[in-house]
Design a protein around this motif. Structure first.
Motif, PDB file in Angstrom:
ATOM      1  N   THR A  87      -7.552   0.674 -14.972  1.00 45.69           N
ATOM      2  CA  THR A  87      -6.720  -0.546 -14.888  1.00 45.69           C
ATOM      3  C   THR A  87      -7.624  -1.744 -15.324  1.00 45.69           C
ATOM      4  O   THR A  87      -7.027  -2.778 -15.973  1.00 45.69           O
ATOM      5  CB  THR A  87      -6.412  -0.783 -13.240  1.00 45.69           C
ATOM      6  OG1 THR A  87      -5.447   0.375 -12.897  1.00 45.69           O
ATOM      7  CG2 THR A  87      -5.416  -2.050 -13.171  1.00 45.69           C
ATOM      8  N   GLN A  88      -8.637  -1.647 -14.889  1.00 41.77           N
ATOM      9  CA  GLN A  88      -9.497  -2.873 -15.411  1.00 41.77           C
ATOM     10  C   GLN A  88      -9.843  -2.730 -16.756  1.00 41.77           C
ATOM     11  O   GLN A  88     -10.008  -3.633 -17.831  1.00 41.77           O
ATOM     12  CB  GLN A  88     -11.152  -2.790 -14.753  1.00 41.77           C
ATOM     13  CG  GLN A  88     -10.907  -3.120 -13.269  1.00 41.77           C
ATOM     14  CD  GLN A  88     -10.267  -4.261 -13.034  1.00 41.77           C
ATOM     15  OE1 GLN A  88     -10.610  -5.482 -13.549  1.00 41.77           O
ATOM     16  NE2 GLN A  88      -9.101  -4.297 -12.126  1.00 41.77           N
ATOM     17  N   TYR A 127      -8.627   2.762 -10.911  1.00 35.83           N
ATOM     18  CA  TYR A 127      -9.463   1.353 -10.907  1.00 35.83           C
ATOM     19  C   TYR A 127      -9.985   1.009 -11.927  1.00 35.83           C
ATOM     20  O   TYR A 127      -9.688   0.076 -12.805  1.00 35.83           O
ATOM     21  CB  TYR A 127     -10.501   1.205  -9.545  1.00 35.83           C
ATOM     22  CG  TYR A 127     -11.106  -0.418  -9.355  1.00 35.83           C
ATOM     23  CD1 TYR A 127     -10.210  -1.341  -9.055  1.00 35.83           C
ATOM     24  CD2 TYR A 127     -12.254  -0.408 -10.220  1.00 35.83           C
ATOM     25  CE1 TYR A 127     -10.743  -2.789  -9.147  1.00 35.83           C
ATOM     26  CE2 TYR A 127     -12.683  -1.908 -10.379  1.00 35.83           C
ATOM     27  CZ  TYR A 127     -12.239  -2.739  -9.747  1.00 35.83           C
ATOM     28  OH  TYR A 127     -12.455  -4.091  -9.758  1.00 35.83           O
ATOM     29  N   SER A 128     -10.853   1.734 -12.539  1.00 36.33           N
ATOM     30  CA  SER A 128     -11.692   1.818 -13.790  1.00 36.33           C
ATOM     31  C   SER A 128     -10.532   1.507 -15.257  1.00 36.33           C
ATOM     32  O   SER A 128     -10.830   0.773 -15.948  1.00 36.33           O
ATOM     33  CB  SER A 128     -12.774   2.634 -14.124  1.00 36.33           C
ATOM     34  OG  SER A 128     -11.835   3.974 -14.022  1.00 36.33           O
ATOM     35  N   LYS A 188      -6.844  -4.129 -18.558  1.00 34.71           N
ATOM     36  CA  LYS A 188      -6.830  -5.846 -18.642  1.00 34.71           C
ATOM     37  C   LYS A 188      -7.846  -6.290 -19.626  1.00 34.71           C
ATOM     38  O   LYS A 188      -7.411  -7.199 -20.354  1.00 34.71           O
ATOM     39  CB  LYS A 188      -7.180  -5.868 -17.246  1.00 34.71           C
ATOM     40  CG  LYS A 188      -6.122  -5.715 -16.208  1.00 34.71           C
ATOM     41  CD  LYS A 188      -6.532  -6.353 -14.756  1.00 34.71           C
ATOM     42  CE  LYS A 188      -5.510  -6.251 -13.711  1.00 34.71           C
ATOM     43  NZ  LYS A 188      -5.679  -6.605 -12.475  1.00 34.71           N
ATOM     44  N   ALA A 189      -9.009  -5.765 -19.744  1.00 33.24           N
ATOM     45  CA  ALA A 189     -10.021  -6.091 -20.586  1.00 33.24           C
ATOM     46  C   ALA A 189      -9.583  -5.940 -22.002  1.00 33.24           C
ATOM     47  O   ALA A 189      -9.739  -7.097 -22.854  1.00 33.24           O
ATOM     48  CB  ALA A 189     -11.207  -5.514 -20.355  1.00 33.24           C
TER      49      ALA A 189
END
Length: 113
Positions: A31-32, A28-29, A35-36
């Motif tokens: 992936t974020q 999750y981290s 994206k960022a």
């Protein structure tokens, strides 16, 4: 924090194999983070050995290497992609160990310039 204009291509290390019951937070981290970074205009290269994660989705990073998260494989990716920065902190202990083991790679990972 202002955007680093001297960086263009960032190599992100994933967590490698996920054991049932642990490690999902790294997916999750990571992936974020991808994206960022892409939102900020960086080219993102990802190394993660687990194809069954969200972060290895072909639409997420600009380049994805589904290869072992080991110093040998990361060195190969660095030689090929020539990133300006290495971001191991999204991949937990596996990625941190690989990054620390590769400290001899030099300051910019062999960078472009």
């Amino acid at each position: 924090m202002p955007k680093r204009t001297d960086l263009h291509r960032i190599l992100l290390l994933g967590s490698g194999p996920i054991v049932i019951g642990q490690g999902a937070e790294f997916d999750y981290s990571g992936t974020q983070a991808v994206k960022a970074l892409k939102e900020e205009g960086y080219t993102v290269v990802l190394v993660n050995s687990n194809p069954a994660t969200i972060m290895t989705d072909p639409e997420l990073a600009d380049r994805t290497y589904v290869e072992p998260v080991t110093p040998e494989w990361v060195r190969r990716v660095i030689e090929r992609e020539r990133p300006d920065a290495l971001l191991p902190t999204m991949g937990g202990q596996t990625a941190l160990n690989v990054a620390m083991g590769g400290s001899a790679w030099g300051r910019r990972g062999g960078g472009r310039g």
